[in-house]
Design an enzyme around this catalytic site. Structure first.
Site, PDB file in Angstrom:
ATOM      1  N   HIS A   1       7.985  82.311 133.199  1.00  0.00           N
ATOM      2  CA  HIS A   1       8.700  81.097 132.790  1.00  0.00           C
ATOM      3  C   HIS A   1      10.188  81.409 132.776  1.00  0.00           C
ATOM      4  O   HIS A   1      10.692  82.057 131.857  1.00  0.00           O
ATOM      5  CB  HIS A   1       8.195  80.675 131.393  1.00  0.00           C
ATOM      6  CG  HIS A   1       8.909  79.509 130.802  1.00  0.00           C
ATOM      7  ND1 HIS A   1       8.784  79.153 129.469  1.00  0.00           N
ATOM      8  CD2 HIS A   1       9.761  78.596 131.343  1.00  0.00           C
ATOM      9  CE1 HIS A   1       9.527  78.083 129.222  1.00  0.00           C
ATOM     10  NE2 HIS A   1      10.134  77.732 130.339  1.00  0.00           N
TER      11      HIS A   1
ATOM     12  N   ASP B   1       3.833  74.491 126.228  1.00  0.00           N
ATOM     13  CA  ASP B   1       4.450  75.727 125.734  1.00  0.00           C
ATOM     14  C   ASP B   1       5.326  75.466 124.516  1.00  0.00           C
ATOM     15  O   ASP B   1       6.309  74.730 124.603  1.00  0.00           O
ATOM     16  CB  ASP B   1       5.279  76.329 126.884  1.00  0.00           C
ATOM     17  CG  ASP B   1       5.922  77.654 126.518  1.00  0.00           C
ATOM     18  OD1 ASP B   1       5.628  78.193 125.443  1.00  0.00           O
ATOM     19  OD2 ASP B   1       6.713  78.149 127.342  1.00  0.00           O
ATOM     20  N   GLY B   2       4.957  76.084 123.403  1.00  0.00           N
ATOM     21  CA  GLY B   2       5.796  76.055 122.207  1.00  0.00           C
ATOM     22  C   GLY B   2       5.066  75.506 120.993  1.00  0.00           C
ATOM     23  O   GLY B   2       4.584  74.374 121.011  1.00  0.00           O
ATOM     24  N   GLY B   3       4.949  76.315 119.958  1.00  0.00           N
ATOM     25  CA  GLY B   3       4.348  75.864 118.702  1.00  0.00           C
ATOM     26  C   GLY B   3       2.858  75.583 118.799  1.00  0.00           C
ATOM     27  O   GLY B   3       2.307  74.873 117.956  1.00  0.00           O
TER      28      GLY B   3
ATOM     29  N   ASP C   1       8.465  85.103 129.181  1.00  0.00           N
ATOM     30  CA  ASP C   1       9.616  84.222 128.965  1.00  0.00           C
ATOM     31  C   ASP C   1      10.909  84.937 129.332  1.00  0.00           C
ATOM     32  O   ASP C   1      11.327  85.867 128.643  1.00  0.00           O
ATOM     33  CB  ASP C   1       9.667  83.804 127.487  1.00  0.00           C
ATOM     34  CG  ASP C   1       8.595  82.791 127.153  1.00  0.00           C
ATOM     35  OD1 ASP C   1       8.545  81.753 127.835  1.00  0.00           O
ATOM     36  OD2 ASP C   1       7.807  83.037 126.228  1.00  0.00           O
TER      37      ASP C   1
ATOM     38  N   MET D   1       7.530  71.454 127.864  1.00  0.00           N
ATOM     39  CA  MET D   1       7.886  72.209 126.659  1.00  0.00           C
ATOM     40  C   MET D   1       7.544  71.360 125.436  1.00  0.00           C
ATOM     41  O   MET D   1       7.877  70.177 125.386  1.00  0.00           O
ATOM     42  CB  MET D   1       9.372  72.545 126.643  1.00  0.00           C
ATOM     43  CG  MET D   1       9.830  73.575 127.682  1.00  0.00           C
ATOM     44  SD  MET D   1       8.983  75.167 127.591  1.00  0.00           S
ATOM     45  CE  MET D   1       9.434  75.728 125.940  1.00  0.00           C
TER      46      MET D   1
ATOM     47  N   GLY E   1      13.976  78.507 124.314  1.00  0.00           N
ATOM     48  CA  GLY E   1      14.974  79.432 123.791  1.00  0.00           C
ATOM     49  C   GLY E   1      14.437  80.411 122.748  1.00  0.00           C
ATOM     50  O   GLY E   1      14.875  81.544 122.695  1.00  0.00           O
TER      51      GLY E   1
ATOM     52  N   GLY F   1      10.835  81.677 120.281  1.00  0.00           N
ATOM     53  CA  GLY F   1       9.456  81.569 119.827  1.00  0.00           C
ATOM     54  C   GLY F   1       9.449  81.130 118.370  1.00  0.00           C
ATOM     55  O   GLY F   1      10.498  81.076 117.715  1.00  0.00           O
ATOM     56  N   GLY F   2       8.278  80.802 117.874  1.00  0.00           N
ATOM     57  CA  GLY F   2       8.125  80.523 116.448  1.00  0.00           C
ATOM     58  C   GLY F   2       8.643  79.181 115.977  1.00  0.00           C
ATOM     59  O   GLY F   2       8.835  78.987 114.777  1.00  0.00           O
TER      60      GLY F   2
ATOM     61  N   GLY G   1       2.570  82.099 121.550  1.00  0.00           N
ATOM     62  CA  GLY G   1       3.194  83.376 121.229  1.00  0.00           C
ATOM     63  C   GLY G   1       2.859  83.823 119.826  1.00  0.00           C
ATOM     64  O   GLY G   1       1.978  84.659 119.606  1.00  0.00           O
TER      65      GLY G   1
ATOM     66  N   MET H   1      14.873  84.728 129.709  1.00  0.00           N
ATOM     67  CA  MET H   1      16.017  83.934 129.235  1.00  0.00           C
ATOM     68  C   MET H   1      17.317  84.633 129.592  1.00  0.00           C
ATOM     69  O   MET H   1      17.420  85.850 129.451  1.00  0.00           O
ATOM     70  CB  MET H   1      15.950  83.779 127.721  1.00  0.00           C
ATOM     71  CG  MET H   1      14.643  83.187 127.224  1.00  0.00           C
ATOM     72  SD  MET H   1      14.653  83.095 125.440  1.00  0.00           S
ATOM     73  CE  MET H   1      12.966  82.552 125.131  1.00  0.00           C
TER      74      MET H   1
ATOM     75  N   SER I   1       2.113  84.470 124.931  1.00  0.00           N
ATOM     76  CA  SER I   1       3.491  84.761 125.350  1.00  0.00           C
ATOM     77  C   SER I   1       3.925  86.105 124.806  1.00  0.00           C
ATOM     78  O   SER I   1       3.949  86.319 123.588  1.00  0.00           O
ATOM     79  CB  SER I   1       4.440  83.678 124.850  1.00  0.00           C
ATOM     80  OG  SER I   1       5.771  84.156 124.991  1.00  0.00           O
TER      81      SER I   1
ATOM     82  N   MET J   1      13.842  80.668 132.145  1.00  0.00           N
ATOM     83  CA  MET J   1      14.779  79.810 131.414  1.00  0.00           C
ATOM     84  C   MET J   1      16.163  80.302 131.776  1.00  0.00           C
ATOM     85  O   MET J   1      16.880  80.900 130.958  1.00  0.00           O
ATOM     86  CB  MET J   1      14.506  79.905 129.907  1.00  0.00           C
ATOM     87  CG  MET J   1      13.248  79.139 129.501  1.00  0.00           C
ATOM     88  SD  MET J   1      12.621  79.668 127.900  1.00  0.00           S
ATOM     89  CE  MET J   1      11.558  81.003 128.432  1.00  0.00           C
TER      90      MET J   1
ATOM     91  N   HIS K   1       1.957  85.159 129.599  1.00  0.00           N
ATOM     92  CA  HIS K   1       3.152  84.345 129.826  1.00  0.00           C
ATOM     93  C   HIS K   1       4.397  85.188 129.548  1.00  0.00           C
ATOM     94  O   HIS K   1       4.514  85.809 128.497  1.00  0.00           O
ATOM     95  CB  HIS K   1       3.077  83.145 128.873  1.00  0.00           C
ATOM     96  CG  HIS K   1       4.161  82.136 129.017  1.00  0.00           C
ATOM     97  ND1 HIS K   1       4.131  81.114 129.940  1.00  0.00           N
ATOM     98  CD2 HIS K   1       5.315  81.959 128.312  1.00  0.00           C
ATOM     99  CE1 HIS K   1       5.212  80.351 129.806  1.00  0.00           C
ATOM    100  NE2 HIS K   1       5.954  80.849 128.823  1.00  0.00           N
TER     101      HIS K   1
HETATM  102  C1  DX5 Z   1      10.138  79.301 124.167  1.00  0.00           C
HETATM  103  C2  DX5 Z   1       9.168  80.016 125.078  1.00  0.00           C
HETATM  104  C3  DX5 Z   1       7.760  79.991 124.595  1.00  0.00           C
HETATM  105  C4  DX5 Z   1       7.558  80.764 123.306  1.00  0.00           C
HETATM  106  C5  DX5 Z   1       6.309  80.304 122.642  1.00  0.00           C
HETATM  107  O1  DX5 Z   1      11.385  79.276 124.770  1.00  0.00           O
HETATM  108  O2  DX5 Z   1       9.171  79.384 126.339  1.00  0.00           O
HETATM  109  O3  DX5 Z   1       6.900  80.500 125.588  1.00  0.00           O
HETATM  110  O4  DX5 Z   1       7.498  82.141 123.529  1.00  0.00           O
HETATM  111  O5  DX5 Z   1       6.249  80.891 121.397  1.00  0.00           O
HETATM  112  P1  DX5 Z   1       5.510  80.207 120.165  1.00  0.00           P
HETATM  113  O6  DX5 Z   1       4.079  80.082 120.523  1.00  0.00           O
HETATM  114  O7  DX5 Z   1       5.779  81.174 119.061  1.00  0.00           O
HETATM  115  O8  DX5 Z   1       6.148  78.865 119.960  1.00  0.00           O
HETATM  116 ZN    ZN Z   2       7.561  79.989 127.772  1.00  0.00          ZN
END
Ligand code: DX5
Ligand code: ZN
Length: 214
Positions: A65, A174-176, A34, A136, A141, A143-144, A196, A36, A7, A67, A32
């Site tokens: 993606h 997606d996420g973590g 993101d 998700m 919203g 990353g991290g 990400g 927002m 990401s 959002m 990817h």
């Molecule tokens: C969150 C995003 C994810 C995010 C993933 O809203 O949709 O794609 O960037 O980041 P990590 O891998 O750091 O959780």
């Molecule tokens: Zn994403």
């Protein structure tokens, strides 16, 4: 399938050209993006100008993606900017069909996404109409964030629904995602993992991507 989609949200925004080169030269499968809007999620990331700068340089498929609220208003522009796939949140729309049709008409892959608090059952009526489903594994919203463990059960539940309906769109998580949970997610039935922080925060991103695929 075992695909990794880093990401861009976690990249160094002062050096996006370097990030694209790294992705091009790595064994990453997709990139990817993101998007927002500060309304559907409490954060604003980047939009068309960034994607349009990246698209001609990045040789990997761009996995968008959204959002955002009203994805039907913007989906076409993301398709035209060079998306390989465009996904949006089921909970952001009353009826996903209009947006799905816009994306499909442009020859771009469709993806429906849900946050961790949305019942997986709500995807059932749409499974036959999409190329991909994104679950998700954190709240959209930022990353991290920390990976939500109940995601594994949600993947099993989604696979059951797919088996019952007789349609098998790809499953994206997606996420973590990191080297500790990637193998378990692929084993549970995920096809594509978005990562990400784990990738862009690493000293050797390509090595991390390789490790996640193993
Ligand atoms: C969150 C995003 C994810 C995010 C993933 O809203 O949709 O794609 O960037 O980041 P990590 O891998 O750091 O959780
Ligand atoms: Zn994403």
């Amino acid at each position: 399938m075992k695909l990794i989609a880093p990401s861009l949200l976690a990249a160094d925004f002062l050096n996006l050209g370097n990030a694209c080169n790294m992705i091009n030269n790595s064994c990453a499968d997709w990139l990817h993006l993101d998007i927002m809007d500060g309304i559907f999620v409490p954060n604003i990331s980047f939009g068309f100008p960034v994607m349009e700068a990246i698209a001609p340089v990045c040789r990997k498929p761009l996995d968008v993606h959204l959002m955002i609220t009203h994805p039907e208003k913007y989906a076409q522009r993301f398709c035209d900017a060079g998306a390989y796939s465009v996904g949006f949140h089921l909970e952001a729309v009353e009826n996903p069909d209009e947006t799905l049709q816009i994306i499909r008409k442009r020859g771009v892959h469709t993806c429906l996404t849900i946050n961790p608090d949305i019942d997986v059952e709500r995807l059932r009526p749409h499974i036959s109409k999409v190329d991909m489903v994104l679950l998700m594994s954190v709240f959209a919203g930022y990353g991290g964030q920390k990976f939500i463990e109940k995601t594994y059960d949600r993947i099993y539940q989604l696979r059951n629904i797919m088996n019952q309906e007789g349609f098998h769109p790809m499953i994206e998580i997606d996420g973590g995602v990191n080297t500790n949970n990637a193998a378990k997610l692929f084993d549970a039935g995920a096809d594509i993992l978005v990562a990400g922080t784990a990738v862009f925060g690493a000293e050797n991103p390509d090595q991390i991507i390789r490790m996640m695929k193993q």
